[in-house]
Design a protein around this motif. Structure first.
Motif, PDB file in Angstrom:
ATOM      1  N   UNK A  15       0.806  -1.215   0.000  1.00  0.00           N
ATOM      2  CA  UNK A  15       0.000   0.000   0.000  1.00  0.00           C
ATOM      3  C   UNK A  15       0.845   1.274   0.000  1.00  0.00           C
ATOM      4  N   UNK A  16       2.049   1.212   0.552  1.00  0.00           N
ATOM      5  CA  UNK A  16       2.906   2.393   0.599  1.00  0.00           C
ATOM      6  C   UNK A  16       3.235   2.950  -0.791  1.00  0.00           C
ATOM      7  N   UNK A  17       3.546   2.118  -1.796  1.00  0.00           N
ATOM      8  CA  UNK A  17       3.790   2.692  -3.134  1.00  0.00           C
ATOM      9  C   UNK A  17       2.572   3.406  -3.722  1.00  0.00           C
ATOM     10  N   UNK A  18       1.374   2.970  -3.372  1.00  0.00           N
ATOM     11  CA  UNK A  18       0.185   3.675  -3.862  1.00  0.00           C
ATOM     12  C   UNK A  18       0.099   5.075  -3.283  1.00  0.00           C
ATOM     13  N   UNK A  19       0.369   5.195  -1.994  1.00  0.00           N
ATOM     14  CA  UNK A  19       0.315   6.504  -1.332  1.00  0.00           C
ATOM     15  C   UNK A  19       1.416   7.414  -1.859  1.00  0.00           C
ATOM     16  N   UNK A  20       2.624   6.884  -1.956  1.00  0.00           N
ATOM     17  CA  UNK A  20       3.749   7.686  -2.439  1.00  0.00           C
ATOM     18  C   UNK A  20       3.551   8.046  -3.917  1.00  0.00           C
ATOM     19  N   UNK A  21       3.046   7.116  -4.717  1.00  0.00           N
ATOM     20  CA  UNK A  21       2.769   7.402  -6.123  1.00  0.00           C
ATOM     21  C   UNK A  21       1.744   8.507  -6.294  1.00  0.00           C
ATOM     22  N   UNK A  22       0.738   8.518  -5.447  1.00  0.00           N
ATOM     23  CA  UNK A  22      -0.267   9.583  -5.503  1.00  0.00           C
ATOM     24  C   UNK A  22       0.352  10.933  -5.146  1.00  0.00           C
ATOM     25  N   UNK A  23       1.224  10.944  -4.136  1.00  0.00           N
ATOM     26  CA  UNK A  23       1.891  12.194  -3.768  1.00  0.00           C
ATOM     27  C   UNK A  23       2.816  12.684  -4.880  1.00  0.00           C
ATOM     28  N   UNK A  24       3.533  11.759  -5.513  1.00  0.00           N
ATOM     29  CA  UNK A  24       4.418  12.141  -6.629  1.00  0.00           C
ATOM     30  C   UNK A  24       3.587  12.699  -7.783  1.00  0.00           C
ATOM     31  N   UNK A  25       2.456  12.055  -8.087  1.00  0.00           N
ATOM     32  CA  UNK A  25       1.603  12.510  -9.184  1.00  0.00           C
ATOM     33  C   UNK A  25       1.092  13.925  -8.928  1.00  0.00           C
ATOM     34  N   UNK A  26       0.666  14.203  -7.692  1.00  0.00           N
ATOM     35  CA  UNK A  26       0.115  15.520  -7.385  1.00  0.00           C
ATOM     36  C   UNK A  26       1.188  16.605  -7.357  1.00  0.00           C
TER      37      UNK A  26
END
Length: 77
Positions: A15-26
């Protein structure tokens, strides 16, 4: 107890890559956008954005899963 901890850490590692990926995208626009709306609306920029986000997420997933399951394969044999 060891199996429960492995399962919990495995779920966190996925789940951590999903959260970090969302932050990188934003935040990608703020980091690399150059305040140029025409550039930020181009296909080249979108491909860079999606590629960088996927790269960060996959590297984090690989590191997390390898840390969680490091050495557990020998215990199952």
């Amino acid at each position: 107890m060891d199996t429960t901890l492995t399962i919990i850490l495995g779920i966190v590692a996925m789940l951590l890559p999903l959260v970090v990926g969302r932050l990188v995208w934003k935040r990608f626009d703020k980091w690399f956008g150059r305040n140029d709306q025409a550039y930020m609306d181009s296909l080249e920029y979108f491909l860079k954005k999606i590629g960088f986000t996927a790269l960060v997420a996959f590297i984090l997933l690989w590191v997390g899963i390898s840390l969680v399951f490091n050495g557990n394969g020998a215990a199952l044999a």
